[in-house]
Each structure stands twice: as C-alpha cells, then as structure tokens.
Design a protein around this motif. Structure first.
Motif, PDB file in Angstrom:
ATOM      1  N   ALA A  11       0.835  -1.200   0.000  1.00  0.00           N
ATOM      2  CA  ALA A  11       0.000   0.000   0.000  1.00  0.00           C
ATOM      3  C   ALA A  11       0.871   1.252   0.000  1.00  0.00           C
ATOM      4  N   LYS A  12       1.962   1.217   0.761  1.00  0.00           N
ATOM      5  CA  LYS A  12       2.875   2.374   0.822  1.00  0.00           C
ATOM      6  C   LYS A  12       3.537   2.588  -0.541  1.00  0.00           C
ATOM      7  N   GLN A  13       3.954   1.511  -1.202  1.00  0.00           N
ATOM      8  CA  GLN A  13       4.587   1.638  -2.513  1.00  0.00           C
ATOM      9  C   GLN A  13       3.618   2.251  -3.523  1.00  0.00           C
ATOM     10  N   ILE A  14       2.379   1.808  -3.466  1.00  0.00           N
ATOM     11  CA  ILE A  14       1.375   2.352  -4.386  1.00  0.00           C
ATOM     12  C   ILE A  14       1.138   3.828  -4.079  1.00  0.00           C
ATOM     13  N   ALA A  15       1.004   4.158  -2.792  1.00  0.00           N
ATOM     14  CA  ALA A  15       0.778   5.551  -2.397  1.00  0.00           C
ATOM     15  C   ALA A  15       1.980   6.425  -2.764  1.00  0.00           C
ATOM     16  N   ASP A  16       3.197   5.892  -2.627  1.00  0.00           N
ATOM     17  CA  ASP A  16       4.402   6.651  -2.969  1.00  0.00           C
ATOM     18  C   ASP A  16       4.501   6.924  -4.474  1.00  0.00           C
ATOM     19  N   ALA A  17       3.880   6.068  -5.268  1.00  0.00           N
ATOM     20  CA  ALA A  17       3.936   6.232  -6.717  1.00  0.00           C
ATOM     21  C   ALA A  17       3.014   7.348  -7.202  1.00  0.00           C
ATOM     22  N   VAL A  18       2.108   7.785  -6.349  1.00  0.00           N
ATOM     23  CA  VAL A  18       1.176   8.854  -6.704  1.00  0.00           C
ATOM     24  C   VAL A  18       1.930  10.185  -6.709  1.00  0.00           C
ATOM     25  N   PRO A  19       1.747  11.005  -7.739  1.00  0.00           N
ATOM     26  CA  PRO A  19       2.434  12.306  -7.790  1.00  0.00           C
ATOM     27  C   PRO A  19       2.103  13.163  -6.560  1.00  0.00           C
ATOM     28  N   PRO A  20       3.075  14.000  -6.120  1.00  0.00           N
ATOM     29  CA  PRO A  20       2.897  14.790  -4.892  1.00  0.00           C
ATOM     30  C   PRO A  20       1.631  15.647  -4.882  1.00  0.00           C
ATOM     31  N   GLY A  21       1.301  16.290  -5.988  1.00  0.00           N
ATOM     32  CA  GLY A  21       0.098  17.129  -6.030  1.00  0.00           C
ATOM     33  C   GLY A  21      -1.155  16.322  -5.777  1.00  0.00           C
ATOM     34  N   VAL A  22      -1.211  15.178  -6.379  1.00  0.00           N
ATOM     35  CA  VAL A  22      -2.366  14.299  -6.198  1.00  0.00           C
ATOM     36  C   VAL A  22      -2.370  13.738  -4.778  1.00  0.00           C
ATOM     37  N   LYS A  23      -1.172  13.464  -4.274  1.00  0.00           N
ATOM     38  CA  LYS A  23      -1.059  12.903  -2.926  1.00  0.00           C
ATOM     39  C   LYS A  23      -1.642  13.861  -1.894  1.00  0.00           C
ATOM     40  N   ASN A  24      -1.394  15.167  -2.063  1.00  0.00           N
ATOM     41  CA  ASN A  24      -1.928  16.156  -1.126  1.00  0.00           C
ATOM     42  C   ASN A  24      -3.446  16.176  -1.165  1.00  0.00           C
ATOM     43  N   MET A  25      -4.010  16.025  -2.345  1.00  0.00           N
ATOM     44  CA  MET A  25      -5.474  16.024  -2.476  1.00  0.00           C
ATOM     45  C   MET A  25      -6.064  14.738  -1.906  1.00  0.00           C
ATOM     46  N   ALA A  26      -5.306  13.680  -1.969  1.00  0.00           N
ATOM     47  CA  ALA A  26      -5.825  12.377  -1.535  1.00  0.00           C
ATOM     48  C   ALA A  26      -5.183  11.980  -0.212  1.00  0.00           C
ATOM     49  N   GLU A  27      -5.410  12.815   0.793  1.00  0.00           N
ATOM     50  CA  GLU A  27      -4.848  12.524   2.107  1.00  0.00           C
ATOM     51  C   GLU A  27      -5.411  11.192   2.607  1.00  0.00           C
ATOM     52  N   GLY A  28      -4.521  10.375   3.117  1.00  0.00           N
ATOM     53  CA  GLY A  28      -4.948   9.060   3.605  1.00  0.00           C
ATOM     54  C   GLY A  28      -5.076   8.029   2.500  1.00  0.00           C
ATOM     55  N   ALA A  29      -4.489   8.302   1.339  1.00  0.00           N
ATOM     56  CA  ALA A  29      -4.597   7.359   0.220  1.00  0.00           C
ATOM     57  C   ALA A  29      -4.004   6.007   0.592  1.00  0.00           C
ATOM     58  N   GLU A  30      -2.944   6.017   1.342  1.00  0.00           N
ATOM     59  CA  GLU A  30      -2.281   4.760   1.721  1.00  0.00           C
ATOM     60  C   GLU A  30      -3.231   3.851   2.485  1.00  0.00           C
ATOM     61  N   SER A  31      -3.956   4.422   3.441  1.00  0.00           N
ATOM     62  CA  SER A  31      -4.865   3.584   4.232  1.00  0.00           C
ATOM     63  C   SER A  31      -6.047   3.115   3.386  1.00  0.00           C
ATOM     64  N   ARG A  32      -6.497   3.956   2.464  1.00  0.00           N
ATOM     65  CA  ARG A  32      -7.599   3.534   1.593  1.00  0.00           C
ATOM     66  C   ARG A  32      -7.154   2.423   0.646  1.00  0.00           C
ATOM     67  N   VAL A  33      -5.946   2.563   0.112  1.00  0.00           N
ATOM     68  CA  VAL A  33      -5.406   1.514  -0.765  1.00  0.00           C
ATOM     69  C   VAL A  33      -5.270   0.218   0.017  1.00  0.00           C
ATOM     70  N   LYS A  34      -4.784   0.320   1.238  1.00  0.00           N
ATOM     71  CA  LYS A  34      -4.632  -0.868   2.089  1.00  0.00           C
ATOM     72  C   LYS A  34      -5.989  -1.522   2.338  1.00  0.00           C
ATOM     73  N   THR A  35      -6.988  -0.716   2.619  1.00  0.00           N
ATOM     74  CA  THR A  35      -8.328  -1.244   2.869  1.00  0.00           C
ATOM     75  C   THR A  35      -8.880  -1.959   1.645  1.00  0.00           C
ATOM     76  N   VAL A  36      -8.705  -1.326   0.481  1.00  0.00           N
ATOM     77  CA  VAL A  36      -9.189  -1.940  -0.764  1.00  0.00           C
ATOM     78  C   VAL A  36      -8.441  -3.246  -1.036  1.00  0.00           C
ATOM     79  N   LEU A  37      -7.123  -3.232  -0.846  1.00  0.00           N
ATOM     80  CA  LEU A  37      -6.334  -4.452  -1.060  1.00  0.00           C
ATOM     81  C   LEU A  37      -6.784  -5.573  -0.127  1.00  0.00           C
ATOM     82  N   GLN A  38      -6.955  -5.246   1.149  1.00  0.00           N
ATOM     83  CA  GLN A  38      -7.396  -6.259   2.105  1.00  0.00           C
ATOM     84  C   GLN A  38      -8.754  -6.812   1.716  1.00  0.00           C
ATOM     85  N   SER A  39      -9.642  -5.936   1.312  1.00  0.00           N
ATOM     86  CA  SER A  39     -10.987  -6.347   0.918  1.00  0.00           C
ATOM     87  C   SER A  39     -10.952  -7.296  -0.271  1.00  0.00           C
TER      88      SER A  39
END
Length: 83
Positions: A11-39
């Motif tokens: 999840a961290k690797q996927i979140a790190d691959a997101v461009p910084p501008g998008v990352k700021n807009m998508a706060e908590g993307a890492e936890s959401r990606v983790k949740t989706v992956l677990q699901s």
C-alpha cells in the motif's frame, strides 16, 4: 491470510507512486489503498504459507506410504505367483 506488514508495504509503494500534487489532495490514500487491497484479497481463496507447508509435508508422507505399499503388493504378488 497475507502478512499485514507486506500488505502495508505494498500500500505504501502504491501511495508513494502517486504524484505529490495528487497525494496532497488524496490525504490518507495509503490507508484507503490498504483497505481496498485487504478487501479484494480476502475474497480470494488463499492459504497461509504455514498451511501450505503442512499440506506439503502430509503429501510427502502420503507418497512415501504409497510407495511402500506398492512395493509390498509387488512382493506379495510375486510370492503368490511362485506358489
């Protein structure tokens, strides 16, 4: 199930691959990606490494017993044919 640490790393690797501008807009993307992956991974019919290793050992022992039984049957058949 899968190792939670590995899931977090993925999840961290996927979140790190997101461009910084998008990352700021998508706060908590890492936890959401983790949740989706677990699901999604929980829907798969997976076994743990431990379960796999146990079943592999059972299969090896079963194969050894089968080989011994086949040899014994061959021996008994040859004895029967000699009579």
């Amino acid at each position: 199930m899968l190792d939670p640490k590995k899931l977090e790393e993925l999840a961290k690797q996927i979140a790190d691959a997101v461009p910084p501008g998008v990352k700021n807009m998508a706060e908590g993307a890492e936890s959401r990606v983790k949740t989706v992956l677990q699901s999604q991974l929980s829907k798969l019919d997976l076994v743990t490494r431990e379960e796999f290793d146990i079943q592999s050992q059972v299969l090896i022992r079963t194969r050894e017993k089968l080989d011994m039984m086949e040899a014994r049957i061959t021996e008994l058949e040859s004895q029967l044919n000699e009579k």
